[in-house]
Design a protein around this motif. Structure first.
Motif, PDB file in Angstrom:
ATOM      1  N   GLU A  41      10.832   1.238  11.238  1.00 13.75           N
ATOM      2  CA  GLU A  41       9.508   0.815  10.766  1.00 13.75           C
ATOM      3  C   GLU A  41       8.967  -0.325  11.627  1.00 13.75           C
ATOM      4  OE1 GLU A  41       7.381  -1.270   6.875  1.00 13.75           O
ATOM      5  OE2 GLU A  41       9.308  -0.258   6.613  1.00 13.75           O
ATOM      6  N   THR A  52      -1.292   1.156   9.677  1.00 12.93           N
ATOM      7  CA  THR A  52      -0.418   0.644   8.630  1.00 12.93           C
ATOM      8  C   THR A  52       0.837   1.507   8.604  1.00 12.93           C
ATOM      9  OG1 THR A  52      -2.217  -0.205   7.270  1.00 12.93           O
ATOM     10  CG2 THR A  52      -0.160   0.339   6.138  1.00 12.93           C
ATOM     11  N   CYS A  54       4.456   2.331   6.547  1.00 11.73           N
ATOM     12  CA  CYS A  54       5.183   2.131   5.297  1.00 11.73           C
ATOM     13  C   CYS A  54       6.252   3.213   5.156  1.00 11.73           C
ATOM     14  CB  CYS A  54       4.237   2.148   4.100  1.00 11.73           C
ATOM     15  SG  CYS A  54       3.195   3.623   4.006  1.00 11.73           S
ATOM     16  N   GLN A  79       3.393   7.181  -2.659  1.00 11.72           N
ATOM     17  CA  GLN A  79       2.919   6.425  -1.501  1.00 11.72           C
ATOM     18  C   GLN A  79       1.574   6.955  -1.019  1.00 11.72           C
ATOM     19  OE1 GLN A  79       2.716   3.527   0.079  1.00 11.72           O
ATOM     20  NE2 GLN A  79       4.941   3.533   0.519  1.00 11.72           N
TER      21      GLN A  79
END
Length: 279
Positions: A41, A52, A54, A79
């Motif tokens: 990540e 972004t 995640c 998510q």
């Protein structure tokens, strides 16, 4: 899988909030989590600073166990719902799953009714679906063997699945044979070929030493107990009882720089393709 909403794409002022979701089965092992998924990540954040980044875990039991420790991970659907509510319109899912098996099929079904919320949605493929990555792994094992002691074999150990995708392990074994790697054996923890199959082949050829390497992205219970553990049924113990000395690699593939670099390159190519679409 790429979904585009052409009408929305023609809206010049379209919201272009972009997210990359790293999807994995997950792990409760903090070291394995930090050295594999979290490391990846961080590297993707550096690679794609305007996206972004995640994570999401497919395993309900892993999410539950971590939640009891105060560590929260969302499911893939949760998510995506959260991203949609925050106004993200472009999503790339990077599945860190080894096979296009049960977990991958469940993932596709789970998110099938939510992808419409995004103007562009793309999902990558599981790792071992990529013949390039399979060849990379085999080539690395060939290099490792050149530095190994005499009479040594290399045993790659995957999780295994009742899904037909388990045949990928057999395909890798065939590829190894074609690449003149008679010292390489591929087995699985929960399918075929199992430890009995592999051990029988190793003994038949006459190897007296073995390097056991998990064909798993992250090191967790399977690595530390089922492969490298001291219990009566672990691969290490079974090999030693058969008179074969054992060296065990306890790092997951996600801790290998050469694996991470390959994944980052593939991710970069996908992101570049999406960027061309929305430019």
């Amino acid at each position: 899988m790429v979904l585009q909403r052409p009408v929305m794409l023609y809206l010049y002022n379209m919201n272009k909030r972009k997210a990359i979701v790293i999807v994995s089965f997950g792990t409760t092992n903090s070291t394995g989590r930090e050295n594999s998924f979290n490391m990846l990540e961080g590297l993707i954040r550096q690679l794609c600073p305007d996206w972004t980044v995640c994570q999401a875990y497919t395993s309900k039991s892993v999410r539950s166990d971590l939640a009891h420790q105060g560590i929260i991970y969302l499911s893939p659907k949760e998510q995506l719902e959260a991203l949609g509510q925050k106004g993200y319109t472009i999503v790339y899912i990077l599945p860190i799953l080894m096979l296009p098996g049960t977990e991958y099929e469940k993932l596709k079904v789970e998110i099938s009714d939510i992808t419409y919320r995004f103007s562009i949605f793309k999902m990558g493929k599981p790792l071992l679906m990529d013949n390039g990555l399979r060849n990379l792994i085999l080539n690395h094992m060939k290099h490792l063997y050149q530095e190994a002691p005499l009479q040594t074999c290399i045993v790659l150990i995957g999780h295994g699945s009742t899904h037909q995708a388990n045949n990928i392990y057999l395909e890798m074994q065939r590829q190894a044979k074609e690449n003149t790697m008679p010292y390489l054996f591929i087995g699985t923890l929960e399918a075929s070929p199992d430890i009995d199959d592999v051990l029988r082949s190793v003994i038949q050829v006459g190897f007296t030493k073995a390097i056991l390497i998990p064909l798993l992205y992250t090191a967790g219970v399977h690595t530390y107990e089922d492969i490298a553990g001291n219990g009566n049924t672990s691969w290490k113990t079974r090999f030693e009882k058969a008179g074969i000395s054992v060296q065990v690699e306890t790092r997951g593939l996600g801790e290998m720089v050469w694996i991470r670099d390959y994944i980052l390159s593939a991710c970069s190519n996908s992101i570049s393709h999406i960027s061309e679409i929305i430019a």
